[in-house]
Design an enzyme around this catalytic site. Structure first.
Site, PDB file in Angstrom:
ATOM      1  N   HIS A 152      -5.007  -3.870  -1.149  1.00 51.76           N
ATOM      2  CA  HIS A 152      -4.451  -5.063  -0.493  1.00 51.76           C
ATOM      3  C   HIS A 152      -4.499  -4.804   1.013  1.00 51.76           C
ATOM      4  O   HIS A 152      -4.257  -3.662   1.453  1.00 51.76           O
ATOM      5  CB  HIS A 152      -2.970  -5.258  -0.860  1.00 51.76           C
ATOM      6  CG  HIS A 152      -2.710  -6.103  -2.065  1.00 51.76           C
ATOM      7  ND1 HIS A 152      -1.635  -5.852  -2.903  1.00 51.76           N
ATOM      8  CD2 HIS A 152      -3.331  -7.209  -2.571  1.00 51.76           C
ATOM      9  CE1 HIS A 152      -1.623  -6.766  -3.864  1.00 51.76           C
ATOM     10  NE2 HIS A 152      -2.638  -7.589  -3.686  1.00 51.76           N
TER      11      HIS A 152
ATOM     12  N   CYS B 233       5.280  -4.686   0.630  1.00 54.29           N
ATOM     13  CA  CYS B 233       5.016  -5.332  -0.665  1.00 54.29           C
ATOM     14  C   CYS B 233       6.283  -5.981  -1.227  1.00 54.29           C
ATOM     15  O   CYS B 233       6.218  -6.995  -1.920  1.00 54.29           O
ATOM     16  CB  CYS B 233       4.510  -4.321  -1.683  1.00 54.29           C
ATOM     17  SG  CYS B 233       3.007  -3.486  -1.214  1.00 54.29           S
TER      18      CYS B 233
HETATM   19  N1  ARG Z   1       1.480  -3.170  -8.930  1.00 58.51           N
HETATM   20  C1  ARG Z   1       1.265  -4.210  -7.988  1.00 58.51           C
HETATM   21  C2  ARG Z   1      -0.171  -4.697  -8.043  1.00 58.51           C
HETATM   22  O1  ARG Z   1      -1.044  -3.882  -8.185  1.00 58.51           O
HETATM   23  C3  ARG Z   1       1.620  -3.750  -6.614  1.00 58.51           C
HETATM   24  C4  ARG Z   1       1.553  -4.842  -5.598  1.00 58.51           C
HETATM   25  C5  ARG Z   1       1.777  -4.342  -4.205  1.00 58.51           C
HETATM   26  N2  ARG Z   1       1.928  -5.399  -3.293  1.00 58.51           N
HETATM   27  C6  ARG Z   1       1.376  -5.472  -2.098  1.00 58.51           C
HETATM   28  N3  ARG Z   1       1.712  -6.454  -1.323  1.00 58.51           N
HETATM   29  N4  ARG Z   1       0.476  -4.608  -1.692  1.00 58.51           N
HETATM   30  O2  ARG Z   1      -0.436  -5.864  -7.974  1.00 58.51           O
END
Ligand code: ARG
Length: 282
Positions: free
Chosen positions: A181, A275
């Site tokens: 991300h 996150c």
């Molecule tokens: N386990 C989640 C996923 O893989 C974690 C999300 C993390 N969020 C972020 N904004 N980077 O989607």
């Protein structure tokens, strides 16, 4: 420069980790066999909320839903600019029902919600910022959106975001699955500067970032691995992982005030401070 940094008070949306768990693996940090200490996760999350409130920020919470273990990662639910909500369409089928849960909250809080037609993971991949010394700069509203792609949010979604908000969207290609991300590799320091880890991006995207933000604070792989780039800044205080010590030192040299918050249990799910935090920009 030190002591000249001025915080801007924010409104955040969060989701309590009551049902938080690592039950599936949709990024390289997740190992469903690794136990998660749910009590510790609760304590760590409460400490984050306390830190925000102590620094004057407003925190709203959406009710967590059972069987949605990643719902704690509120950043992924939407991008909210000027009171307009661009809702997400998650890549992983396991996370798709989160959109409805967040939409319900946004509607009850008085917001209309547009739902993305293409895969789009909200502030995980969409980061509003102003260009430094640009004619595009304005005191109200947000002039550009940095938009990650490569693992989750699609190019099609970037176009939708641009049409919806009418602000230029700058696509950036992520190339390292550990930094899947955009918010794992880049965060906004204040209204016009950023901090990022260049090697998380394709060569062309690196060049784009260097052109747009010549004064950016650059981070190392160690900083990124320690979740240092998944920080939240109010323009003065940077809520940052305590494991990213070197980065915190560099931020302090630039006049920011690091506020360490340990979210180690959430790192097991591939998430950190940012996150867990959706910003509601009105
Ligand atoms: N386990 C989640 C996923 O893989 C974690 C999300 C993390 N969020 C972020 N904004 N980077 O989607």
């Amino acid at each position: 420069m030190p002591d000249s940094r001025v915080p801007r008070l924010r409104r955040f949306l969060v989701c309590e980790p009551r049902h938080f768990a690592v039950q599936y693996a949709i990024n390289p940090w997740m190992h469903p066999d690794t136990p998660v200490d749910v009590d510790l996760a609760q304590d760590q999350w409460q400490a984050l909320i306390r830190a925000y409130r102590t620094h004057g920020h407003t925190v709203d919470a959406v009710d967590p839903v059972a069987d949605l273990p990643d719902m704690v990662f509120a950043a992924n639910s939407a991008l909210v600019l000027a009171g307009r909500v661009f809702g997400s369409y998650f890549h992983a089928p396991q996370r798709r029902p989160e959109s409805t849960a967040y939409e319900t909250w946004f509607k009850s809080a008085g917001f209309d919600v547009y739902r993305s037609e293409s895969v789009c993971e909200g502030e995980g991949d969409l980061i509003p910022v102003s260009l430094p010394h640009s004619r595009l700069r304005s005191s109200e509203g947000t002039p550009i959106v940095l938009a990650g792609t490569g693992f989750r949010t699609t190019r099609e979604a970037h176009h939708e975001v641009q049409e919806f908000f009418g602000v230029p969207v700058i696509g950036l290609k992520l190339v390292d699955p550990l930094f899947y991300h955009l918010d794992t590799a880049l965060f906004v320091l204040d209204d016009e500067n950023i901090c990022y880890y260049p090697e998380a991006f394709s060569p062309g995207s690196r060049e784009v970032l260097a052109r747009l933000f010549p004064d950016a604070v650059l981070a190392t792989r160690e900083d990124a691995m320690a979740w240092g780039l998944n920080s939240v800044s109010d323009g003065r205080h940077v809520f940052v992982s305590p494991y990213a010590e070197a980065l915190a030192g560099r931020l302090a040299d630039h006049g920011y005030v690091p506020v360490p918050v340990d979210l180690s249990e959430f790192h097991k799910a591939g998430g950190g401070i940012k996150c867990c935090t959706q910003e509601i920009r009105s």
